[in-house]
Design a protein around this motif. Structure first.
Motif, PDB file in Angstrom:
ATOM      1  N   LEU A 178      31.719  67.176  45.230  1.00 28.38           N
ATOM      2  CA  LEU A 178      31.635  68.294  46.174  1.00 28.38           C
ATOM      3  C   LEU A 178      31.468  69.605  45.420  1.00 28.38           C
ATOM      4  CD1 LEU A 178      34.303  67.519  48.940  1.00 28.38           C
ATOM      5  CD2 LEU A 178      31.824  67.514  49.174  1.00 28.38           C
ATOM      6  N   THR A 181      28.056  69.884  44.050  1.00 29.22           N
ATOM      7  CA  THR A 181      27.075  70.166  45.102  1.00 29.22           C
ATOM      8  C   THR A 181      27.158  71.621  45.554  1.00 29.22           C
ATOM      9  OG1 THR A 181      27.301  67.884  45.867  1.00 29.22           O
ATOM     10  CG2 THR A 181      26.228  69.433  47.371  1.00 29.22           C
ATOM     11  N   PHE A 305      26.546  66.521  50.534  1.00 27.01           N
ATOM     12  CA  PHE A 305      27.852  67.155  50.752  1.00 27.01           C
ATOM     13  C   PHE A 305      28.569  66.516  51.944  1.00 27.01           C
ATOM     14  CE2 PHE A 305      30.858  70.337  52.144  1.00 27.01           C
ATOM     15  CZ  PHE A 305      31.364  70.845  50.946  1.00 27.01           C
TER      16      PHE A 305
END
Length: 609
Positions: A178, A181, A305
């Motif tokens: 995460l 990203t 995501f």
């Protein structure tokens, strides 16, 4: 060995009871000794777990590549990209499937193996406890812990730990991806998740307390059921079937009510996890969608995501569910560790003495100033100032009114308890410094309440000496006048005697117990009302067998029957825990004391002549 050395050894073997472990997940640390022997299987399961977690974390990245490179390129090149990434996805799925299957097999094996070891360890420990332990612990509760509680631990080790590790890896890996990203969106989601974890942890404590209470109520119901099922003839004789069924129903309803409290609490906890965690994720994804519209993120990055966020949310939800299982297993572990931490006050010393070689006459027995109070009744002395000197080969009858301490004397000789004062010596050796198996191996006992196991007649008698041959078993049965009724059973010595010997009469069960003691062939024989359950004809047969069995061994007899008492070399009369009279039957009757009055009541002897 000196007395000081013996005292030191005794101190080393006297271990104080441990404090019960705190009601928290820390109790699960007690499972580590049971997991330690299986490091290899644990490593293999961990490798499979890592591979499966890695394959799972690779899927969102493959989707991003497919969206950004496959869909955006278009034409033949785009189609080839799509084909390549779909093949890659299928390859990842194959790896995930194989690794997941391997993980499931290994952790399931660990769960079954650890549970089996734990059950064996608890049972092996419980059977070494002294009678003092069973004065305060119900056998039904012990059985509940060995069965129900170990099943919860099996679920933890075989499923929950694996799920926790898997989702822990997915949480860490998903969180890292995460941030790779989108640092901004990831920071927002982490702050929000931290805020929602606090109420979840607080409410989880209530679930843990209710889990322990629920297990306690189930154990109470099991203990009650075990007690009543073992006393069914008495229950039915007093027509209490409906009363006992109602009592059990109330106990079951209490367990159900406590379980429902736990279930409601866990339901609320699950709802809190889902609403708070997914609410936070949906809010962050809403921000991400605006970022795509504004051109600050690609569609593939948002898709990646979203998938990683879903993995993160799923892992948190699964970890919360596992936490509930872990809390129940922690309660179960705590209860099992309480059993394993219970230390019997009666233990063998580290360096035990040995008995001298057995003589043809039997064992010498000396009791010096014995004082004893039961731990459950410390205010009243069961024995005090008791001294006896019994010669090898002597037959001594112990008589007295109920509560005089006769059975207590036998329990001390077998070292079920240790006296608080005085010493007991067998062939000149203090029994405290003998190995328990050595001591009890030298003593044979025929108890008043005969125990018959759920096995055939041959194995019930062979319980006296496990390695005995069939011929030796049959010979012991003939000595105890048991052969004549055993051979008439449907399958003879192979006949199943039923649970607690329900297929036999009281006299037949008594003769089985006598045969068991004779097969053991000990130098010291304890007879606790050995002929109490026999009719006149059986008593004559068994009495003759017992007289033959007394040859070459020392015998202590608790008896009220005239035949046994008259044949004793000496009669000891106990009252209120100490010796008040001693002598032969004729001498004691002539003294016109307590024995004479007992004889008048029990044997219809005229003591006034």
């Amino acid at each position: 060995m000196s007395n000081d050395q013996h005292a030191n050894l005794s101190n080393m073997t006297t271990i104080s009871s441990k404090e019960p472990p705190k009601r928290s997940l820390g109790a699960l640390v007690g499972l580590l000794p049971f997991l330690a022997p299986y490091k290899r299987q644990f490593v293999m399961a961990s490798i499979a777990l890592l591979i499966a977690a890695g394959a799972t974390l690779a899927i969102p990245y493959a989707f991003r590549q497919m969206i950004d490179l496959g869909f955006s390129t278009g034409g033949i090149q785009g189609a080839s990209h799509i084909d390549l990434y779909f093949l890659a996805l299928f390859g990842v799925a194959c790896i995930l499937g194989v690794a997941t299957a391997a993980r499931f097999y290994m952790v399931s094996w660990l769960g079954e193996r650890v549970t089996a070891d734990l059950r064996s360890a608890v049972y092996s420990h419980v059977v070494t406890q002294s009678p003092q332990f069973f004065e305060t612990t119900k056998t039904g509760e012990v059985l509940s812990r060995i069965t129900t509680d170990t099943t919860l631990i099996q679920a933890l080790v075989g499923t929950s730990i694996s799920m926790a590790l898997r989702n822990g890896l997915l949480f860490i890996g998903g969180l890292a991806m995460l941030f790779i990203t989108s640092v901004k969106l990831s920071s927002i989601i982490i702050v929000m998740l931290a805020l929602v974890v606090l109420p979840i942890v607080f409410y989880g404590r209530r679930v843990r307390k209710l889990s322990r209470a629920s297990q306690d109520r189930v154990a109470d119901a099991s203990a009650m059921a075990g007690e009543i099922l073992n006393a069914m003839p008495t229950v039915q004789a007093f027509t209490h079937e409906n009363i006992e069924a109602q009592r059990f129903s109330v106990s079951v309803e209490n367990a159900f009510g406590t379980a429902m409290e736990r279930i409601r609490a866990r339901s609320v906890l699950t709802m809190m996890v889902i609403l708070l965690v997914f609410g936070a994720i949906v809010f962050v994804l809403w921000l991400g969608a605006h970022a795509v519209v504004q051109g600050r993120m690609s569609g593939g990055e948002l898709g990646q995501f979203i998938l990683y966020a879903a993995l993160l949310a799923g892992s948190i939800g699964a970890l919360a569910e596992v936490m509930g299982d872990a809390q129940r297993a922690a309660g179960a572990t705590e209860r099992l560790l309480e059993l394993l931490s219970a230390q019997s006050p009666v233990q063998s010393v580290l360096l035990p003495d040995t008995l001298p070689p057995r003589t043809a006459q039997g064992a010498a027995l000396t009791l010096e100033n014995i004082g004893f109070r039961y731990p459950s009744r410390p205010e009243s002395a069961a024995l005090h100032g008791l001294s006896l000197d019994i010669r090898p080969g002597e037959t001594v009858a112990v008589v007295g009114p109920s509560g005089a301490g006769k059975t207590t004397l036998f329990q001390l000789l077998l070292r079920f308890y240790d006296p608080q004062q005085g010493s007991i010596k067998l062939d000149g050796v203090d029994i405290k410094y003998l190995d328990l198996h050595t001591l009890r191996g030298a003593i044979g006992i025929v108890p008043q309440d005969t125990v018959i196991f759920s096995a055939n007649a041959m194995e019930n008698i062979r319980y006296g000496r496990v390695g005995a041959s069939d011929d030796e078993v049959i010979a012991a049965a003939k000595m105890a006048a048991a052969d004549e009724f055993i051979v008439r059973l449907p399958e003879g010595y192979q006949s199943f005697l039923g649970e607690r010997g329900v297929r036999l009469s009281g006299g037949q069960r008594q003769r089985i117990a006598i045969a068991r003691a004779l097969l053991k062939n000990p130098p010291l024989l304890l007879l606790d009302e050995a002929t109490s359950a026999l009719d006149a004809e059986s008593e004559r047969a068994v009495q003759g067998a017992l007289e033959a069995a007394m040859v070459g061994r020392t015998t202590l007899v608790i008896a009220h029957r005239l035949a046994t008492v008259q044949r004793a070399d000496r009669i000891i009369v106990l009252e209120h825990g100490h010796v008040v009279e001693s002598g032969t039957h004729t001498e004691l009757v002539a003294q016109n004391g307590l024995y004479a009055s007992l004889a008048a009541l029990q044997f219809n002897i005229n003591t006034e002549s």
